[in-house]
Scaffold this motif. Structure first.
Motif, PDB file in Angstrom:
ATOM      1  N   GLY A  32       2.779   2.126   5.979  1.00 15.92           N
ATOM      2  CA  GLY A  32       4.006   1.721   5.164  1.00 15.92           C
ATOM      3  C   GLY A  32       4.444   0.405   5.888  1.00 15.92           C
ATOM      4  N   ASP A  55      -0.323  -0.330   3.339  1.00 19.93           N
ATOM      5  CA  ASP A  55       0.912  -0.145   2.123  1.00 19.93           C
ATOM      6  C   ASP A  55       0.373  -0.038   0.822  1.00 19.93           C
ATOM      7  OD1 ASP A  55       4.239  -0.704   2.853  1.00 19.93           O
ATOM      8  OD2 ASP A  55       3.819  -0.702   0.787  1.00 19.93           O
ATOM      9  N   SER A 101       7.856   8.367  -0.599  1.00 23.07           N
ATOM     10  CA  SER A 101       6.925   9.383  -0.523  1.00 23.07           C
ATOM     11  C   SER A 101       6.412   9.323   0.965  1.00 23.07           C
ATOM     12  CB  SER A 101       5.633   9.473  -1.891  1.00 23.07           C
ATOM     13  OG  SER A 101       4.951   8.260  -1.313  1.00 23.07           O
ATOM     14  N   SER A 177      10.126  -6.079  13.098  1.00 27.53           N
ATOM     15  CA  SER A 177       9.739  -5.764  11.680  1.00 27.53           C
ATOM     16  C   SER A 177      10.981  -6.240  10.783  1.00 27.53           C
ATOM     17  CB  SER A 177       9.413  -4.411  11.481  1.00 27.53           C
ATOM     18  OG  SER A 177      10.617  -3.647  11.188  1.00 27.53           O
TER      19      SER A 177
END
Ligand code: SAM
Length: 212
Positions: A32, A55, A101, A177
């Motif tokens: 992700g 991702d 998800s 990040s």
């Protein structure tokens, strides 16, 4: 498996991946990864380690994946269907501020995610999961309760995990990040972190998932 560099997709098979990884003993996988800023940062800082960002959303990856670093790779895949080419390779997994998800699968202990994580990990792999309050609230959980639920699911899935700890605003602000920065200056800068390591060889449940 599909990889991306800038706007260009490239199919990389097991042999191609083995060539790219030759000489690297430690492989970090960021699941992700979003725009890949964290992967770019790690690859730049630790040239002796190989960093893979994963991702399903290719559009966000165009900028950071362009950087010419030999120890960095971006893979287009979903967490619930991780490429078989990665089996047994990964020394350390990071999941930073998941939503959608990916977060749902952590909260439900979805076997397709948990068994995928187990299958890509080597026998001494470790994991760090960072969770933010806003995403958990959107998924219907309070921060502490959601973190506790994920902690329990990770333990069930064979990870030895330390109890969740709070990340304060300074920790978020200094974490490299894009989402950490955005959160630290946003309305709900609350986050928690879980760290652990793989404690158990492939479970019977996961063998069943992969033999289907
Ligand atoms: C809030 S962003 C965090 C991005 C990055 N980790 C960061 O710290 O900047 C959540 C990311 O989770 C990814 N994601 C959501 N569902 C996913 C799934 N099933 N598999 C892999 N990634 C997923 C999204 O595409 C998005 O990039």
């Amino acid at each position: 498996m599909e990889t991306i560099r800038g706007k260009t997709s490239l199919d990389l098979d097991f042999n191609g991946l083995t060539e790219r990884l030759a000489g690297y003993n430690r492989i970090i996988l960021d699941l992700g990864t979003g725009d890949g800023r964290y992967v770019h940062f790690l690859a730049d800082k630790f040239p002796g380690q190989f960093i893979i960002g994963v991702d399903p959303c290719r559009e966000n990856l165009h900028e950071h994946s362009r950087a010419k670093l030999p120890n960095m790779l971006f893979v287009i895949a979903s967490a619930q269907d991780l490429p078989r080419e990665l089996t047994g390779l990964v020394s350390h997994v990071t999941i930073n501020f998941p939503w959608g998800s990916l977060l749902d699968s952590l909260l439900t202990g979805d076997a397709s995610l948990m068994c995928g994580l187990e299958s890509i990990s080597n026998s001494i792999a470790s994991v760090d999961v960072r969770l933010n309050g806003g995403a958990l609230v959107e998924a219907g959980w309070a921060l502490e309760a959601g973190a506790e639920q994920i902690y329990n699911n990770m333990i069930q899935a064979g990870w030895q995990v330390e109890p969740p700890v709070m990340m304060n605003t300074d920790a978020l602000r200094s974490f490299p990040s894009t989402w950490a920065k955005r959160l630290s200056f946003g309305r709900d800068p609350r986050a928690m972190m879980l760290s652990g390591w793989l404690a158990q060889a492939q479970s019977i449940e996961c063998r069943a998932v992969f033999s289907r």
